[in-house]
Scaffold this motif. Structure first.
Motif, PDB file in Angstrom:
ATOM      1  N   GLY A 168       0.517  -1.224   0.065  1.00 40.60           N
ATOM      2  CA  GLY A 168      -0.130  -0.233   0.601  1.00 40.60           C
ATOM      3  C   GLY A 168       0.618   0.767  -0.022  1.00 40.60           C
ATOM      4  N   GLN A 169       0.331   2.657   0.405  1.00 39.78           N
ATOM      5  CA  GLN A 169       1.445   3.282  -0.083  1.00 39.78           C
ATOM      6  C   GLN A 169       2.747   4.006   1.247  1.00 39.78           C
ATOM      7  OE1 GLN A 169       0.071   6.876  -1.826  1.00 39.78           O
ATOM      8  NE2 GLN A 169       2.252   6.907  -0.982  1.00 39.78           N
ATOM      9  N   ILE A 170       2.982   4.232   0.127  1.00 40.29           N
ATOM     10  CA  ILE A 170       4.808   4.141   0.814  1.00 40.29           C
ATOM     11  C   ILE A 170       4.820   5.771   1.229  1.00 40.29           C
ATOM     12  CG2 ILE A 170       5.515   2.394   0.022  1.00 40.29           C
ATOM     13  CD1 ILE A 170       7.092   3.903  -1.863  1.00 40.29           C
ATOM     14  N   ALA A 171       5.511   6.130   2.101  1.00 38.08           N
ATOM     15  CA  ALA A 171       6.315   7.383   2.901  1.00 38.08           C
ATOM     16  C   ALA A 171       7.425   7.088   2.223  1.00 38.08           C
ATOM     17  CB  ALA A 171       5.783   7.796   4.155  1.00 38.08           C
ATOM     18  N   ALA A 172       8.140   8.390   2.557  1.00 35.55           N
ATOM     19  CA  ALA A 172       9.407   9.584   2.010  1.00 35.55           C
ATOM     20  C   ALA A 172      10.592   8.150   2.826  1.00 35.55           C
ATOM     21  CB  ALA A 172       9.672  10.210   1.685  1.00 35.55           C
ATOM     22  N   ASP A 173       9.968   7.668   4.055  1.00 29.36           N
ATOM     23  CA  ASP A 173      10.628   7.291   4.816  1.00 29.36           C
ATOM     24  C   ASP A 173      11.028   5.862   4.609  1.00 29.36           C
ATOM     25  OD1 ASP A 173      11.312  10.334   6.079  1.00 29.36           O
ATOM     26  OD2 ASP A 173       9.630   9.146   7.533  1.00 29.36           O
ATOM     27  N   ASP A 174      10.062   5.706   4.043  1.00 31.91           N
ATOM     28  CA  ASP A 174      10.286   3.300   3.823  1.00 31.91           C
ATOM     29  C   ASP A 174      10.990   3.702   2.676  1.00 31.91           C
ATOM     30  OD1 ASP A 174       8.402   3.122   5.794  1.00 31.91           O
ATOM     31  OD2 ASP A 174       6.850   3.839   3.657  1.00 31.91           O
ATOM     32  N   ILE A 175      11.930   4.391   1.988  1.00 30.87           N
ATOM     33  CA  ILE A 175      12.813   4.270   0.585  1.00 30.87           C
ATOM     34  C   ILE A 175      13.880   3.917   1.624  1.00 30.87           C
ATOM     35  CG2 ILE A 175      13.969   5.475  -0.912  1.00 30.87           C
ATOM     36  CD1 ILE A 175      11.054   5.615  -1.398  1.00 30.87           C
ATOM     37  N   ARG A 176      14.489   3.774   2.581  1.00 25.50           N
ATOM     38  CA  ARG A 176      15.760   2.864   2.548  1.00 25.50           C
ATOM     39  C   ARG A 176      15.521   1.335   3.010  1.00 25.50           C
ATOM     40  NH1 ARG A 176      19.076   6.002   7.685  1.00 25.50           N
ATOM     41  NH2 ARG A 176      21.260   4.887   6.589  1.00 25.50           N
ATOM     42  N   ALA A 177      14.438   1.539   3.441  1.00 26.88           N
ATOM     43  CA  ALA A 177      13.622  -0.292   3.760  1.00 26.88           C
ATOM     44  C   ALA A 177      13.677  -0.872   2.198  1.00 26.88           C
ATOM     45  CB  ALA A 177      12.286  -0.383   4.926  1.00 26.88           C
TER      46      ALA A 177
ATOM     47  N   ASP B 265      -2.278  11.285  -7.650  1.00 26.52           N
ATOM     48  CA  ASP B 265      -1.887  12.394  -6.889  1.00 26.52           C
ATOM     49  C   ASP B 265      -2.980  12.863  -6.478  1.00 26.52           C
ATOM     50  OD1 ASP B 265       1.142  11.898  -7.361  1.00 26.52           O
ATOM     51  OD2 ASP B 265       0.983  13.530  -7.621  1.00 26.52           O
ATOM     52  N   ASP B 266      -3.105  12.554  -4.525  1.00 27.58           N
ATOM     53  CA  ASP B 266      -4.668  13.705  -4.371  1.00 27.58           C
ATOM     54  C   ASP B 266      -5.633  12.389  -4.767  1.00 27.58           C
ATOM     55  OD1 ASP B 266      -2.681  15.958  -3.639  1.00 27.58           O
ATOM     56  OD2 ASP B 266      -3.509  16.759  -5.683  1.00 27.58           O
ATOM     57  N   GLU B 267      -5.339  10.899  -4.345  1.00 22.30           N
ATOM     58  CA  GLU B 267      -6.428  10.441  -5.013  1.00 22.30           C
ATOM     59  C   GLU B 267      -7.323   9.923  -2.869  1.00 22.30           C
ATOM     60  OE1 GLU B 267      -7.168   6.166  -6.373  1.00 22.30           O
ATOM     61  OE2 GLU B 267      -5.805   6.155  -4.850  1.00 22.30           O
ATOM     62  N   GLN B 268      -6.461  10.153  -1.981  1.00 20.73           N
ATOM     63  CA  GLN B 268      -6.983  10.615  -0.723  1.00 20.73           C
ATOM     64  C   GLN B 268      -5.690  11.456   0.100  1.00 20.73           C
ATOM     65  OE1 GLN B 268      -6.191   6.428   0.773  1.00 20.73           O
ATOM     66  NE2 GLN B 268      -6.658   7.793   3.309  1.00 20.73           N
ATOM     67  N   PRO B 269      -6.336  12.467   0.840  1.00 22.79           N
ATOM     68  CA  PRO B 269      -6.348  13.637   1.774  1.00 22.79           C
ATOM     69  C   PRO B 269      -5.477  13.075   2.025  1.00 22.79           C
ATOM     70  CG  PRO B 269      -7.993  13.887   1.721  1.00 22.79           C
ATOM     71  CD  PRO B 269      -8.283  12.457   1.291  1.00 22.79           C
ATOM     72  N   GLY B 270      -3.825  14.012   2.062  1.00 18.34           N
ATOM     73  CA  GLY B 270      -2.472  13.313   3.073  1.00 18.34           C
ATOM     74  C   GLY B 270      -1.335  12.724   2.015  1.00 18.34           C
ATOM     75  N   GLN B 271      -1.814  12.040   0.822  1.00 17.09           N
ATOM     76  CA  GLN B 271      -0.840  11.000   0.673  1.00 17.09           C
ATOM     77  C   GLN B 271       0.273  11.246   0.080  1.00 17.09           C
ATOM     78  OE1 GLN B 271      -3.545   9.499  -2.789  1.00 17.09           O
ATOM     79  NE2 GLN B 271      -1.715   9.436  -3.607  1.00 17.09           N
ATOM     80  N   PRO B 272       1.218  11.357   0.455  1.00 13.47           N
ATOM     81  CA  PRO B 272       2.586  12.077  -0.195  1.00 13.47           C
ATOM     82  C   PRO B 272       2.150  11.226  -2.293  1.00 13.47           C
ATOM     83  CG  PRO B 272       3.042   9.999   1.194  1.00 13.47           C
ATOM     84  CD  PRO B 272       1.342  10.053   1.141  1.00 13.47           C
ATOM     85  N   SER B 273       2.713  13.526  -2.537  1.00 12.75           N
ATOM     86  CA  SER B 273       2.888  12.689  -3.657  1.00 12.75           C
ATOM     87  C   SER B 273       4.009  11.852  -4.242  1.00 12.75           C
ATOM     88  CB  SER B 273       3.044  14.205  -4.592  1.00 12.75           C
ATOM     89  OG  SER B 273       4.593  14.981  -4.180  1.00 12.75           O
ATOM     90  N   ALA B 274       3.359  11.885  -5.876  1.00 11.34           N
ATOM     91  CA  ALA B 274       4.700  10.817  -6.540  1.00 11.34           C
ATOM     92  C   ALA B 274       5.842  11.235  -6.837  1.00 11.34           C
ATOM     93  CB  ALA B 274       4.314  10.648  -8.087  1.00 11.34           C
ATOM     94  N   ALA B 275       5.476  12.964  -7.335  1.00 13.84           N
ATOM     95  CA  ALA B 275       6.838  14.091  -7.006  1.00 13.84           C
ATOM     96  C   ALA B 275       8.023  13.549  -6.136  1.00 13.84           C
ATOM     97  CB  ALA B 275       6.673  15.566  -7.335  1.00 13.84           C
ATOM     98  N   GLU B 276       7.484  13.537  -4.776  1.00 15.02           N
ATOM     99  CA  GLU B 276       8.113  13.325  -3.058  1.00 15.02           C
ATOM    100  C   GLU B 276       8.727  12.062  -3.091  1.00 15.02           C
ATOM    101  OE1 GLU B 276       6.952  13.134   1.367  1.00 15.02           O
ATOM    102  OE2 GLU B 276       5.715  14.543   0.271  1.00 15.02           O
ATOM    103  N   ILE B 277       8.006  11.034  -3.449  1.00 15.59           N
ATOM    104  CA  ILE B 277       8.286   9.510  -3.338  1.00 15.59           C
ATOM    105  C   ILE B 277       9.685   9.323  -4.199  1.00 15.59           C
ATOM    106  CG2 ILE B 277       8.198   7.433  -3.702  1.00 15.59           C
ATOM    107  CD1 ILE B 277       6.829   8.524  -1.113  1.00 15.59           C
ATOM    108  N   ALA B 278       9.516  10.521  -5.948  1.00 13.30           N
ATOM    109  CA  ALA B 278      10.444  10.123  -6.587  1.00 13.30           C
ATOM    110  C   ALA B 278      11.774  10.702  -5.883  1.00 13.30           C
ATOM    111  CB  ALA B 278       9.972  10.574  -7.798  1.00 13.30           C
ATOM    112  N   VAL B 279      11.986  12.041  -5.645  1.00 12.11           N
ATOM    113  CA  VAL B 279      13.052  12.697  -4.798  1.00 12.11           C
ATOM    114  C   VAL B 279      13.370  11.656  -3.849  1.00 12.11           C
ATOM    115  CG1 VAL B 279      14.069  14.461  -3.753  1.00 12.11           C
ATOM    116  CG2 VAL B 279      12.294  14.767  -5.247  1.00 12.11           C
ATOM    117  N   ALA B 280      13.114  10.944  -3.034  1.00 13.95           N
ATOM    118  CA  ALA B 280      13.812  10.210  -2.465  1.00 13.95           C
ATOM    119  C   ALA B 280      14.004   9.247  -3.167  1.00 13.95           C
ATOM    120  CB  ALA B 280      12.325   9.761  -1.057  1.00 13.95           C
ATOM    121  N   ALA B 281      13.942   8.707  -3.882  1.00 18.91           N
ATOM    122  CA  ALA B 281      14.553   6.987  -4.347  1.00 18.91           C
ATOM    123  C   ALA B 281      15.127   7.191  -5.551  1.00 18.91           C
ATOM    124  CB  ALA B 281      12.782   6.952  -5.303  1.00 18.91           C
ATOM    125  N   GLU B 282      14.981   8.083  -5.945  1.00 20.41           N
ATOM    126  CA  GLU B 282      16.937   9.195  -6.856  1.00 20.41           C
ATOM    127  C   GLU B 282      17.632   9.588  -6.279  1.00 20.41           C
ATOM    128  OE1 GLU B 282      14.935  12.093  -9.257  1.00 20.41           O
ATOM    129  OE2 GLU B 282      13.332  10.403 -10.191  1.00 20.41           O
TER     130      GLU B 282
END
Length: 112
Positions: free
Chosen positions: A14-23, A38-55
């Motif tokens: 399910g939905q991840i956060a940027a903090d999950d990238i390390r694991a 994006d914005d499917e549910q209030p408060g979910q991290p954006s794909a761009a936010e996850i992309a930055v952490a992944a990269e």
């Protein structure tokens, strides 16, 4: 984060956060696919936010969003193309993991 193996080279959650990238990286994944708009549910991290952490973690990131229950042939083709191009193992996520599992199976079936 509940990682569920679909195949040896593909897992979902399910939905991840940027903090999950390390694991995710420590689990051996080399690429991440987000199947959630994006914005499917209030408060979910954006794909761009996850992309930055992944990269930053040297993981490949792809965003192939579609609404649950509304997967198109174009979505499946884009997923199949991504799976051919990006390094595995691949970690994919959506709201629950079901959408990422369904599009993976459809992409594999489309390839024959």
């Amino acid at each position: 984060m509940d990682i569920r193996q679909v195949t040896d080279d593909y897992a979902v959650s399910g939905q991840i956060a940027a903090d999950d990238i390390r694991a995710i990286k420590e689990a051996g994944f080399r690429s991440i696919i987000c199947n959630r708009p994006d914005d499917e549910q209030p408060g979910q991290p954006s794909a761009a936010e996850i992309a930055v952490a992944a990269e930053a973690a040297e993981l490949v990131f792809r965003h192939i969003p579609f609404t649950s229950g509304q997967m198109t042939e174009e979505d499946v083709a884009e997923m199949a193309e991504a799976l051919d191009e990006i390094p595995g193992p691949v970690f994919a996520y959506c709201r629950s993991g079901a959408r990422s599992t369904n599009i993976f199976m459809a992409a594999k079936q489309a390839k024959g």
